[in-house]
Design a protein around this motif. Structure first.
Motif, PDB file in Angstrom:
ATOM      1  N   ASP A 202      33.650  40.863  26.360  1.00  0.00           N
ATOM      2  CA  ASP A 202      33.867  39.508  26.870  1.00  0.00           C
ATOM      3  C   ASP A 202      32.667  39.115  27.730  1.00  0.00           C
ATOM      4  N   GLU A 203      31.965  38.063  27.346  1.00  0.00           N
ATOM      5  CA  GLU A 203      30.734  37.686  28.033  1.00  0.00           C
ATOM      6  C   GLU A 203      30.979  36.772  29.227  1.00  0.00           C
ATOM      7  N   SER A 204      32.212  36.312  29.425  1.00  0.00           N
ATOM      8  CA  SER A 204      32.499  35.420  30.556  1.00  0.00           C
ATOM      9  C   SER A 204      32.341  36.176  31.869  1.00  0.00           C
ATOM     10  N   LEU A 205      31.732  35.521  32.833  1.00  0.00           N
ATOM     11  CA  LEU A 205      31.604  36.126  34.150  1.00  0.00           C
ATOM     12  C   LEU A 205      32.953  36.113  34.864  1.00  0.00           C
ATOM     13  N   ARG A 206      33.661  35.019  34.708  1.00  0.00           N
ATOM     14  CA  ARG A 206      35.005  34.890  35.272  1.00  0.00           C
ATOM     15  C   ARG A 206      35.794  33.896  34.448  1.00  0.00           C
ATOM     16  N   GLN A 207      37.088  34.036  34.471  1.00  0.00           N
ATOM     17  CA  GLN A 207      37.957  33.099  33.759  1.00  0.00           C
ATOM     18  C   GLN A 207      39.288  33.032  34.484  1.00  0.00           C
ATOM     19  N   PHE A 208      39.709  31.818  34.836  1.00  0.00           N
ATOM     20  CA  PHE A 208      40.957  31.642  35.584  1.00  0.00           C
ATOM     21  C   PHE A 208      41.987  30.937  34.715  1.00  0.00           C
ATOM     22  N   ASP A 209      43.153  31.555  34.586  1.00  0.00           N
ATOM     23  CA  ASP A 209      44.285  30.977  33.864  1.00  0.00           C
ATOM     24  C   ASP A 209      45.266  30.486  34.917  1.00  0.00           C
ATOM     25  N   ALA A 210      45.260  29.161  35.160  1.00  0.00           N
ATOM     26  CA  ALA A 210      46.098  28.606  36.222  1.00  0.00           C
ATOM     27  C   ALA A 210      47.582  28.786  35.933  1.00  0.00           C
ATOM     28  N   ARG A 211      47.961  28.696  34.662  1.00  0.00           N
ATOM     29  CA  ARG A 211      49.384  28.819  34.334  1.00  0.00           C
ATOM     30  C   ARG A 211      49.868  30.248  34.536  1.00  0.00           C
ATOM     31  N   ALA A 212      49.083  31.206  34.107  1.00  0.00           N
ATOM     32  CA  ALA A 212      49.481  32.615  34.242  1.00  0.00           C
ATOM     33  C   ALA A 212      49.109  33.178  35.603  1.00  0.00           C
ATOM     34  N   ARG A 213      48.385  32.397  36.420  1.00  0.00           N
ATOM     35  CA  ARG A 213      47.919  32.836  37.735  1.00  0.00           C
ATOM     36  C   ARG A 213      47.137  34.143  37.599  1.00  0.00           C
ATOM     37  N   LEU A 214      46.140  34.117  36.727  1.00  0.00           N
ATOM     38  CA  LEU A 214      45.388  35.322  36.412  1.00  0.00           C
ATOM     39  C   LEU A 214      43.888  35.031  36.471  1.00  0.00           C
ATOM     40  N   LEU A 215      43.159  35.814  37.245  1.00  0.00           N
ATOM     41  CA  LEU A 215      41.702  35.702  37.325  1.00  0.00           C
ATOM     42  C   LEU A 215      41.100  36.923  36.649  1.00  0.00           C
ATOM     43  N   THR A 216      40.360  36.686  35.577  1.00  0.00           N
ATOM     44  CA  THR A 216      39.750  37.770  34.811  1.00  0.00           C
ATOM     45  C   THR A 216      38.261  37.819  35.093  1.00  0.00           C
ATOM     46  N   LEU A 217      37.772  39.008  35.472  1.00  0.00           N
ATOM     47  CA  LEU A 217      36.363  39.180  35.811  1.00  0.00           C
ATOM     48  C   LEU A 217      35.667  40.065  34.794  1.00  0.00           C
ATOM     49  N   ASN A 218      34.373  39.808  34.618  1.00  0.00           N
ATOM     50  CA  ASN A 218      33.586  40.630  33.704  1.00  0.00           C
ATOM     51  C   ASN A 218      33.576  42.079  34.195  1.00  0.00           C
TER      52      ASN A 218
END
Length: 470
Positions: A202-218
């Motif tokens: 996953d090349e994203s540095l960060r990704q926030f899913d507001a509905r799932a309340r989830l912050l995904t980091l590289n």
């Protein structure tokens, strides 16, 4: 445009200067008090009919010349220029315009001339755009430039956000323990947001899913980058109202600029949260701005440390005024700010004699330069290369050079100046801002002539350059 009360302070002052009289002598000759004359000359009070008659009688002045003519025309022309959509966020009152015309007519003429040149250029570029199939004028300020100017004119310091971030950092105890645990715990407890590692690939540095309340980091992001991205998410949630208010009050011309500014403000809050103002300022002073030691002690990257040093402009508690820039290998300045006399050029590349370019030749080192600009100002300039790549051997590895520096009067506050001969003028290398505006006539590294200088070409003689500046 008719003018009611007559404010002619500049003209009265010109008459007095021509008569070589002091305010006291001049006031006595026209029969008024010195304080009243002072108020007239500073356009704080209008002239009365009695004063006009006294001027006409004592100095053979045509009253009609004082009360009409260029002032009205200049006021009208200035008002027309400022009605252009270019100035749509600024609507001066008639009184403001009068003050400019009366006190600084040369400035008013200059602004009108600039506006006329802008209109001509816009029309010419619009014709080029039409020919090339374009839709917009190349003369328009881009949203990115608007935001860059916003931060520049607030001195790269946003007081409300800085103080808010500092208070939150103190409440959370950042810097006294594991910042990652503190930041993730705050997100979870106060906003119900969990932080997880992203999947491999996953090349994203960060990704926030507001509905799932989830912050995904590289998963490959280094700790300083990881912590910054968490702090950025906190900025979006915790400081949302303050950020929106600051961006909304900036008067941007487009929605694009507003949104870009919000990104910049979120980033600002994140930096101020991880490197709270007072604590960071104390650390910087104690370590004498040793960048490597600051980065280790604060758990930050070199870029984060340099950027934060450039924002220490809190009234009453300022750090060293510095310039800061990030430059790519092509010479593009991708970040810039200066609290010093040295101001980066808006157009064109940076001076080739500036040591920031040498940083790409000496990776992993902080190189130093004593530099002098054409105006005689002298600086201590530091430069180093950083790599932003992540993701393994085959991943793209962007490289940048960071430049940080101060005027030489502050150099003693830097560990890097200890063994440099600051008092030796010949130790300073001549640099400019940009070849387009640099006035140095004998620079062998010049890439192009300055815009406002004429060239002399001698076919029978050749120096470092194929022309001479005249």
């Amino acid at each position: 445009m008719a003018v009611g009360k007559l404010y002619i302070g500049r003209k009265v002052r010109e008459i007095r200067d021509a008569a070589r009289a002091t305010q006291s002598q001049f006031a006595e000759r026209i029969g008024i008090s010195t304080s009243y004359l002072n108020q007239i000359e500073n356009n704080q009070r209008p002239v009365s009919a009695a004063v006009l008659l006294a001027l006409a009688e004592k100095f053979q002045i045509d009253i009609a010349e004082l009360s009409t003519g260029e002032g009205d025309r200049l006021l009208s022309a200035l008002s027309e220029a400022l009605s252009d959509p270019l100035f749509e966020t600024y609507s001066p009152s008639v009184q403001e315009l009068k003050l400019v015309v009366q006190n600084a007519p040369g400035l008013a003429h200059a602004l009108i001339t600039c506006h006329q040149a802008y209109r001509r250029s816009s029309e010419q570029l619009a014709g080029v755009d039409e020919t090339l199939g374009g839709t917009g004028s190349l003369a328009e300020t881009t949203p990115y430039e608007e935001v860059r100017d916003f931060f520049h004119f607030v001195d790269n310091y946003i007081h409300d956000l800085d103080v808010m971030a500092e208070k939150l950092a103190e409440r959370l105890g950042l810097g006294a323990g594991d910042n990652y645990a503190i930041l993730t715990g705050f997100l979870d407890n106060d906003f119900g947001v969990r932080v997880v590692r992203g999947a491999a690939g996953d090349e994203s540095l960060r990704q926030f899913d507001a509905r799932a309340r989830l912050l995904t980091l590289n998963p490959y992001a280094p700790p300083p980058t990881r912590d910054f991205q968490i702090a950025l998410q906190i900025a979006q949630l915790y400081a949302a109202q303050a950020v929106d208010g600051i961006a909304g009050n900036a008067g941007f011309r487009t929605e694009e600029a507003y949104e870009i500014c919000r990104i910049g403000l979120h980033n600002y809050f994140a930096g101020a949260l991880l490197l709270p103002y007072r604590a960071f300022l104390i650390e910087a002073r104690e370590l004498r701005h040793d960048l490597d030691l600051l980065a280790v002690r604060c758990g930050a990257s070199l870029e984060q440390v340099c950027h934060r040093l450039s924002t220490l402009q809190r009234p009453g508690l300022k750090g060293i005024p510095m310039f800061f820039a990030r430059i790519d290998r092509a010479g593009n300045i991708t970040k810039r700010h200066s609290a010093t006399k040295l101001q980066f050029a808006r157009f064109g590349a940076a001076c080739p004699l500036w040591n920031v370019h040498q940083a790409f030749e000496t990776p992993g080192q902080i190189i130093r330069q004593l530099a002098e600009t054409p105006d005689g100002a002298r600086y201590l300039s530091l430069a180093t290369q950083i790599t932003k790549g992540r993701g393994g051997f085959r991943a793209v590895q962007p490289r940048y050079a960071l430049a940080l520096g101060c005027e030489i009067s502050y150099a003693d506050s830097f560990v890097y100046a200890d063994d440099l001969d600051l008092g030796n003028r010949s130790a300073f290398e001549p640099i400019g801002i940009s070849c387009r505006i640099c006035e140095r006539t004998k620079c062998p590294s010049r890439a192009m002539p300055p815009l406002k200088r004429k060239l002399t070409v001698t076919h029978d003689q050749r120096g470092a350059l194929p022309y001479r500046l005249t």
